[in-house]
Design a protein around this motif. Structure first.
Motif, PDB file in Angstrom:
ATOM      1  N   UNK A 549       0.849  -1.273   0.271  1.00 52.20           N
ATOM      2  CA  UNK A 549      -0.040  -0.007   0.022  1.00 52.20           C
ATOM      3  C   UNK A 549       0.931   0.934   0.485  1.00 52.20           C
ATOM      4  N   UNK A 550       2.155   1.176   0.610  1.00 54.98           N
ATOM      5  CA  UNK A 550       3.148   2.263   1.071  1.00 54.98           C
ATOM      6  C   UNK A 550       2.976   2.717  -0.410  1.00 54.98           C
ATOM      7  N   UNK A 551       3.746   1.488  -0.888  1.00 57.36           N
ATOM      8  CA  UNK A 551       4.380   1.266  -2.382  1.00 57.36           C
ATOM      9  C   UNK A 551       3.737   2.426  -3.546  1.00 57.36           C
ATOM     10  N   UNK A 552       2.489   2.074  -3.836  1.00 58.90           N
ATOM     11  CA  UNK A 552       1.928   2.663  -3.977  1.00 58.90           C
ATOM     12  C   UNK A 552       0.828   3.305  -4.080  1.00 58.90           C
ATOM     13  N   UNK A 553       1.536   4.461  -3.496  1.00 59.94           N
ATOM     14  CA  UNK A 553       0.987   6.115  -2.861  1.00 59.94           C
ATOM     15  C   UNK A 553       1.800   6.725  -3.273  1.00 59.94           C
ATOM     16  N   UNK A 554       1.146   8.170  -3.392  1.00 60.32           N
ATOM     17  CA  UNK A 554       3.113   9.119  -3.602  1.00 60.32           C
ATOM     18  C   UNK A 554       3.689   9.013  -2.232  1.00 60.32           C
ATOM     19  N   UNK A 555       4.848   9.779  -2.300  1.00 60.75           N
ATOM     20  CA  UNK A 555       5.922   9.507  -1.415  1.00 60.75           C
ATOM     21  C   UNK A 555       5.188  10.306   0.383  1.00 60.75           C
ATOM     22  N   UNK A 556       5.222   9.364   1.746  1.00 63.40           N
ATOM     23  CA  UNK A 556       4.859   9.753   2.899  1.00 63.40           C
ATOM     24  C   UNK A 556       6.288  10.581   3.480  1.00 63.40           C
ATOM     25  N   UNK A 557       7.499  10.467   2.993  1.00 65.33           N
ATOM     26  CA  UNK A 557       8.232  11.582   3.498  1.00 65.33           C
ATOM     27  C   UNK A 557       7.966  13.097   3.326  1.00 65.33           C
ATOM     28  N   UNK A 558       8.003  13.986   3.738  1.00 69.34           N
ATOM     29  CA  UNK A 558       8.246  15.539   3.292  1.00 69.34           C
ATOM     30  C   UNK A 558       9.467  16.079   3.599  1.00 69.34           C
ATOM     31  N   UNK A 559       9.545  17.040   2.827  1.00 73.94           N
ATOM     32  CA  UNK A 559      11.133  17.974   2.689  1.00 73.94           C
ATOM     33  C   UNK A 559      11.355  18.692   2.142  1.00 73.94           C
ATOM     34  N   UNK A 660      14.730  -6.427  -9.295  1.00 76.72           N
ATOM     35  CA  UNK A 660      15.291  -4.791  -9.770  1.00 76.72           C
ATOM     36  C   UNK A 660      16.342  -5.508  -8.225  1.00 76.72           C
ATOM     37  N   UNK A 661      17.318  -5.800  -8.563  1.00 78.72           N
ATOM     38  CA  UNK A 661      18.440  -6.236  -7.759  1.00 78.72           C
ATOM     39  C   UNK A 661      19.914  -5.325  -8.305  1.00 78.72           C
ATOM     40  N   UNK A 662      20.566  -4.930  -7.084  1.00 80.35           N
ATOM     41  CA  UNK A 662      21.836  -3.809  -8.045  1.00 80.35           C
ATOM     42  C   UNK A 662      23.053  -4.965  -6.315  1.00 80.35           C
ATOM     43  N   UNK A 698      13.309  -0.108  -5.635  1.00 83.07           N
ATOM     44  CA  UNK A 698      11.833   0.376  -6.048  1.00 83.07           C
ATOM     45  C   UNK A 698      11.878   0.718  -7.191  1.00 83.07           C
ATOM     46  N   UNK A 699      12.776   1.381  -7.600  1.00 80.07           N
ATOM     47  CA  UNK A 699      12.720   2.285  -7.905  1.00 80.07           C
ATOM     48  C   UNK A 699      13.880   3.039  -8.924  1.00 80.07           C
ATOM     49  N   UNK A 710      13.961   4.012  -2.980  1.00 77.19           N
ATOM     50  CA  UNK A 710      13.756   3.371  -1.459  1.00 77.19           C
ATOM     51  C   UNK A 710      14.854   1.702  -2.443  1.00 77.19           C
ATOM     52  N   UNK A 711      15.528   1.317  -0.758  1.00 73.39           N
ATOM     53  CA  UNK A 711      16.316   0.681  -1.630  1.00 73.39           C
ATOM     54  C   UNK A 711      16.286  -0.533  -0.016  1.00 73.39           C
ATOM     55  N   UNK A 712      16.127  -1.680  -0.254  1.00 74.95           N
ATOM     56  CA  UNK A 712      16.592  -2.606   1.190  1.00 74.95           C
ATOM     57  C   UNK A 712      17.323  -3.439   0.720  1.00 74.95           C
ATOM     58  N   UNK A 713      18.428  -3.663   1.371  1.00 76.01           N
ATOM     59  CA  UNK A 713      20.049  -4.594   1.638  1.00 76.01           C
ATOM     60  C   UNK A 713      19.108  -6.333   1.366  1.00 76.01           C
ATOM     61  N   UNK A 714      19.310  -7.230   0.189  1.00 80.28           N
ATOM     62  CA  UNK A 714      19.682  -8.455   1.191  1.00 80.28           C
ATOM     63  C   UNK A 714      19.770  -9.159   0.942  1.00 80.28           C
ATOM     64  N   UNK A 715      20.194 -10.576   0.954  1.00 79.60           N
ATOM     65  CA  UNK A 715      21.241 -11.562   0.727  1.00 79.60           C
ATOM     66  C   UNK A 715      21.185 -12.431  -0.389  1.00 79.60           C
ATOM     67  N   UNK A 716      22.504 -12.172  -0.718  1.00 76.99           N
ATOM     68  CA  UNK A 716      22.596 -12.901  -2.046  1.00 76.99           C
ATOM     69  C   UNK A 716      21.783 -14.898  -2.324  1.00 76.99           C
TER      70      UNK A 716
END
Lengths: 758, 330
Positions: A549-559, A660-662, A698-699, A710-716
């Motif tokens: 749901x959070x990824x389907x709406x505009x950015x939640x953080x305001x800056x 979508x992995x780097x 994510x993008x 929007x990145x999160x670390x993962x294990x290979x």
């Protein structure tokens, strides 16, 4: 308002079966009204003014009489005085003069192309003309009118409900992705083109509808393009279905040709001449030139509001601030008239969007120089919103457009030159109330040589994974020969099929799998849908549901520019060391906490979060949750105390986003995307340190530098474990990533061997 | 491939470290037989490790990034996916052939290539980039024109210089003819009383002061005398070995001096030569063509001799000579 779409859909279908099949519809309180009409109206030649109308044989005159009342022709209630007031203005609209012509043509053909400039009244009037002739309520059918934008669907439905003197959600309703405001008596439904497409997935022939009107077809949204392809086929299967394609531009021949030389009806708009000015030299800085032009207009031109087109939220807000500052100085020092500046862009809260309709400010003192309002907007001000009083248009010639390239698999928003058609459309905005002026911030030669004729339709600029899934669900198997108005590049289709195959939504024959069928139920991108569907396997479907749901709406953080540091400090409160997805989840959980719920507005303001985005995420979550429950997907969570809590979520992320992995490159800050080998940087907004070897993103944001956001670390190990077909190491091109994956494979083997040995 | 083209590869080695590194990788397998010497190997390893270890600058990285992007964007997926692509296989099943477009076969506008990406990097207005490019192109074209113009100038100059040298040569020849004829006439006048003892040039040097020689060929004589002086000076210096030519040895008597060739005063002509000769300078300032013309006219008037016909006519009319200029004699 929560979304009732899926439920409502189910309900209305069930009801229809009842009314058609069972003998006593009067027992259903929702259908009392219908029942009344059925028994008293049509066949017995009774009470409503429409009863004696012969379907598809009516005239404008008959309709005119019926409209004059005294009772509402559709529900037989007395008409209000407000109704008659509106009726008078309606009859002044340009389309009204051609009502008979329209009806004649409507009777003679199945598919009609209708061209009406903005301001002709086509969006509000044509569907009503159809109602008086098609009489859908006598056949338990509906008339649908699609709109490319949610806001337009909502506001037009409200307007038409007023015009017809009915309550919104009864005879006239609307249906948008997460909101359905229709009822059993609804005969005219405004809806987004995407919604009609979703309905077509379950009802390939669109049997609910007797007439379908595709409005704003010139915008060529992805959904409209697919609907056109679909309707072309449906028209053959359902000769009784009437189709009207409405477009605002004169490029209608293309539509005519596409629909087997359908007849065309053109209604002139109510427009005044617009004088166009070009710059003698190309501009070095289009934003600066735009500001200069606006201020010059304010200083030298007579009364009239200004519309300036810019490309994005940040640019617009910045421009608004600068114009206001300069204008205030002009008022103080040069006795200029008062000036009010309003921003206008898609993600602006509706209340603020509404402000653009405020009248221009009054002169500072009686007899002083007139006030002026300036609207600085994106290209949503180009066609969809009509603002009266605009006399001056400033057009720098750019807009932000989505682009997709299958070769590097990047879908991104890029600032690009507009098309000639767009430029004309923009200029036309100046001539709505009286003759106007359009200042193009480029040379005439550049207009002729640099701008393309027509904006590329969205279908050529999009990743088609979702579309392919939809088409499959629509029962279209031959995707290659599906007759689209502008077929995309074959490589785009290939990529989409390939991606869906990796996501296990399509089998090797190109047929929908069970997972694919399920995924198409969700109004989400396939990767998100697959992540959500597989989340129960990772014991974290509740959390993944929130995240989706959070990824389907505009950015939640305001800056805000004025308080960046403070905003960053606040964001740090929620930061999770393993990445942005988890950080967003923390925000959501905090938002749902008691402290925040006591006064959400205050809490969000204090924490630099967007209340609107969070509320809409909440809403989306509800919708998705219903679909999950319906699909019998278990909702569960790993206990928070369990040390696997976050690991499970990250692993579930991989299940959807393994493409979508780097991987980090050497010792530097750069990462390289897996398989596509593009160098990227982590977006500066990330909470993640640069010490993570592997990340899911994510993008992919394309600028002069490539960023992943929007990145999160993962294990290979997870990649190899969860997506073995994609991470088929031998097929990888030689390089750092392959070597790294080979090492991981060996490690896994060693571990297995040790376990086996014990 | 690489073996066929070793000079370029070597050239690159010297110029570009990066290229060199790349080349080595490609070249290696194709030249397995050629044994690397120890030094070569050491150099190669050093170069390779330098290339690996060097931290790339931001600009380089950005350029690489852009290059990788461009490379990926310009390569069709149908050409590159060597192993069976499942997406393509599905499309083939639907009747797709690579190279064709999607959609109805009646749709001739259907595209076969994806839309390109154009990254906008600044706030330049529409048309600014092409305007810049146009200006740049114009400038470049201007530069080419200028170079070409200069090239033309050069050719013209060389041609002129050659022509001048040719004319100068002919002036010299005409001067010699004039001198000879004048000399012959003088000898005739003298009645051959002075038989030549030495060769003509030597004699003339001693006989006439420069100022009395006809201005038209005085330059020739003067040059000859200067040359003679230089020759003698060199000769004297050579003969005297360690002594300055002016050195008067008291122990030598007259006979000694004659025997040693010292009887002539070495700088006999010096004063004459060192004197300013404005008349000659004035003449030399003229174009060679003009000087030649003067000489030709002089020879015709004085000796009925045509420089171009190389013939002394019997009378003033000079019957049979086509004209005064070289062109007339072509």
């Amino acid at each position: 308002m929560t979304d009732r779409r899926p439920e409502e859909l189910e309900m209305s279908r069930a009801k229809r079966v009842k009314t058609a099949g069972e003998l006593d519809p009067s027992t259903n309180p929702y259908l009392a009204h219908h029942y009344e009409q059925d028994s008293n109206g049509y066949s017995n030649g009774g009470e409503t003014s429409l009863s004696h109308f012969k379907r598809h044989k009516t005239t404008a005159e008959q309709a005119h009489v019926a409209e004059d009342g005294p009772n509402n022709p559709f529900n037989n209630r007395p008409l209000s005085s407000q109704y008659f007031g509106i009726l008078k203005t309606r009859r002044d609209l340009p389309v009204h003069k051609q009502r008979q012509e329209f009806l004649d043509m409507f009777h003679s053909t199945q598919i009609l192309v209708f061209v009406g400039e903005t301001g002709s009244g086509k969006t509000t009037q044509i569907p009503q003309f159809v109602l008086f002739d098609d009489l859908p309520h006598f056949n338990k059918k509906l008339v649908a009118c699609t709109q490319p934008r949610r806001v337009a669907a909502m506001s037009v439905a409200q307007r038409v409900a007023n015009e017809m003197d009915v309550k919104l959600g009864e005879e006239v309703g609307y249906s948008i992705r997460f909101e359905d405001v229709t009822g059993p008596s609804t005969i005219l439904k405004y809806m987004t083109d995407g919604m009609l497409l979703r309905e077509a997935m379950h009802d390939h022939d669109l049997t609910r509808y007797s007439c379908i009107i595709l409005d704003e077809a010139h915008e060529r949204t992805l959904s409209t393009d697919i609907l056109m392809g679909l309707l072309k086929e449906v028209a053959l299967r359902r000769p009784d279905l009437k189709i009207i394609i409405m477009s605002a531009t004169l490029d209608a021949q293309k539509f005519q040709r596409y629909f087997n030389d359908a007849p065309l009806l053109a209604v002139p708009g109510r427009t005044h001449p617009v004088e166009i000015f070009y710059t003698p030299e190309p501009e070095r800085d289009y934003v600066e030139a735009a500001l200069r032009t606006v201020l010059q207009i304010h200083a030298t031109e007579p009364e009239g509001d200004v519309l300036l087109f810019l490309t994005g939220e940040e640019e617009i807000e910045d421009a608004c601030r600068k114009i206001q500052l300069e204008a205030d100085e002009m008022i103080r020092e040069a006795d200029a008239g008062p000036l009010k500046v309003y921003p206008l862009y898609g993600t602006l809260p509706p209340a603020q969007q509404q402000k653009i309709f405020d009248p221009a400010p009054q002169p500072i003192r009686p007899g002083g120089r007139p006030g002026r309002k300036v609207i600085v907007g994106t290209n949503i001000a180009e066609t969809s919103l009509t603002i009266d009083g605009i006399v001056y248009v400033v057009d720098p010639g750019f807009s932000k457009q989505k682009v997709y390239n299958p070769r590097i698999r990047v879908e991104s928003l890029l600032v690009s030159p507009i098309s000639k058609a767009s430029a004309q459309q923009r200029a036309g905005r100046a001539g709505r109330t009286r003759p106007g002026k359009c200042f193009r911030l480029y040379t005439e030669a550049a207009f002729k040589k640099e701008l393309i004729e027509q904006t590329y339709p969205e279908i050529l600029r999009s990743n088609l994974a979702n579309t392919v899934l939809e088409l499959k669900k629509l029962g279209i198997d031959d995707l290659v020969h599906f007759d689209l108005m502008d077929p995309p590049a074959p490589e785009t289709l290939m990529r989409a099929l390939e991606e869906l195959n990796y996501l296990a939504c399509l089998d090797d024959d190109g047929d929908l799998t069970a997972l694919g069928k399920l995924a198409s139920e969700f109004p989400l991108d396939p990767a998100l849908a697959v992540m959500l569907i597989s989340s129960p396997e990772f014991y974290c479907s509740n959390e993944i549901l929130s995240l989706t749901a959070l990824l389907s709406v505009p950015q939640v953080f305001v800056r805000p520019a004025s308080a960046r540091k403070r905003a960053d400090e606040m964001k740090a409160l929620f930061a999770h060391p393993d990445g942005d997805h988890l950080t967003m989840l923390n925000v959501y959980h905090a938002f749902k906490g008691q402290e925040a719920q006591d006064d959400p507005r205050k809490w969000c303001h204090e924490h630099f979060l967007s209340l609107r985005a969070l509320q809409s995420a909440d809403n989306v979550r509800q919708q998705l949750k219903r679909i999950m429950e319906k699909s019998e997907l278990d909702l569960m969570s790993t206990p928070f105390e369990n040390k696997e809590y976050y690991t499970n979520i990250r692993r579930a992320l991989v299940a959807g986003f393994f493409m979508q992995v780097a991987k980090k490159e050497g010792t530097g800050k750069t990462y390289k995307t897996v398989k596509d080998d593009q160098s990227v940087l982590l977006h500066p907004s990330t909470v993640l340190g640069t010490d993570s070897e592997w990340v899911v993103y994510n993008e992919f944001v394309l600028t002069t530098k490539n960023y992943v956001r929007t990145v999160t670390s993962v294990k290979p190990e997870w990649l190899l474990d969860i997506a073995p077909t994609y991470y088929d190491v031998p097929s990888f091109p030689k390089g750092e990533i392959k070597t790294a994956l080979q090492r991981v494979e060996e490690k896994i083997k060693r571990k297995k061997a040790m376990k086996g040995g014990r | 491939m690489a073996a066929q083209d070793p000079p370029t590869a070597n050239g690159d080695v010297e110029e570009e470290e990066e290229d060199d590194y790349m080349n080595m990788i490609i070249e290696e397998p194709s030249k397995p037989k050629e044994k690397e010497t120890y030094t070569q190997r050491r150099m190669r390893i050093q170069r390779e490790s330098e290339a690996l270890g060097r931290v790339k600058s931001k600009a380089e990285k950005a350029a690489e990034e852009a290059a990788a992007r461009e490379a990926a964007l310009s390569t069709s997926l149908f050409g590159t996916t060597s192993q069976a692509n499942k997406g393509l296989a599905m499309m083939a099943k639907m009747g797709f052939k690579p190279g064709a477009a999607l959609g109805s076969k009646d749709n001739v506008d259907a595209r076969t290539e994806p839309i390109g990406l154009n990254m906008k990097e600044d706030r330049g207005g529409v048309g600014l980039d092409s305007e810049k490019k146009r200006k740049f192109r114009e400038q470049a074209e201007g530069e080419v024109k200028r170079v070409k113009a200069e090239e033309g100038d050069y050719r013209e100059r060389v041609r002129r210089e050659r022509e001048e040298a040719r004319l100068e040569g002919m002036v010299g020849a005409a001067m010699r003819v004039a001198e000879r004829m004048d000399g012959e006439r003088e000898e005739e006048a003298a009645g051959g009383q002075q038989p030549s003892q030495e060769d003509g040039t030597r004699r003339k040097i001693s006989t006439k002061p420069l100022k009395q020689i006809n201005i038209l060929w005085r330059g020739l004589v003067r040059r000859r005398e200067e040359k003679e002086r230089d020759r003698r000076m060199r000769y004297d210096l050579h003969q005297s070995l360690s002594r300055l030519p002016t050195y008067e040895d008291d122990t030598e008597d007259k006979d000694d001096k004659r025997a040693l060739g010292k009887d002539k005063t070495p700088y006999m002509l010096v004063e004459d030569l060192e004197e300013e000769d404005p008349e000659l300078d004035e003449l030399n300032a003229l174009e060679p063509g003009e000087r030649l013309h003067k000489l030709v006219m002089f020879l015709r008037d004085e000796f009925n001799y045509c420089f171009w016909c190389k013939f002394t006519y019997p009378d003033k009319e000079m019957e049979g000579c086509p004209g005064l200029t070289e062109e007339d004699h072509d």
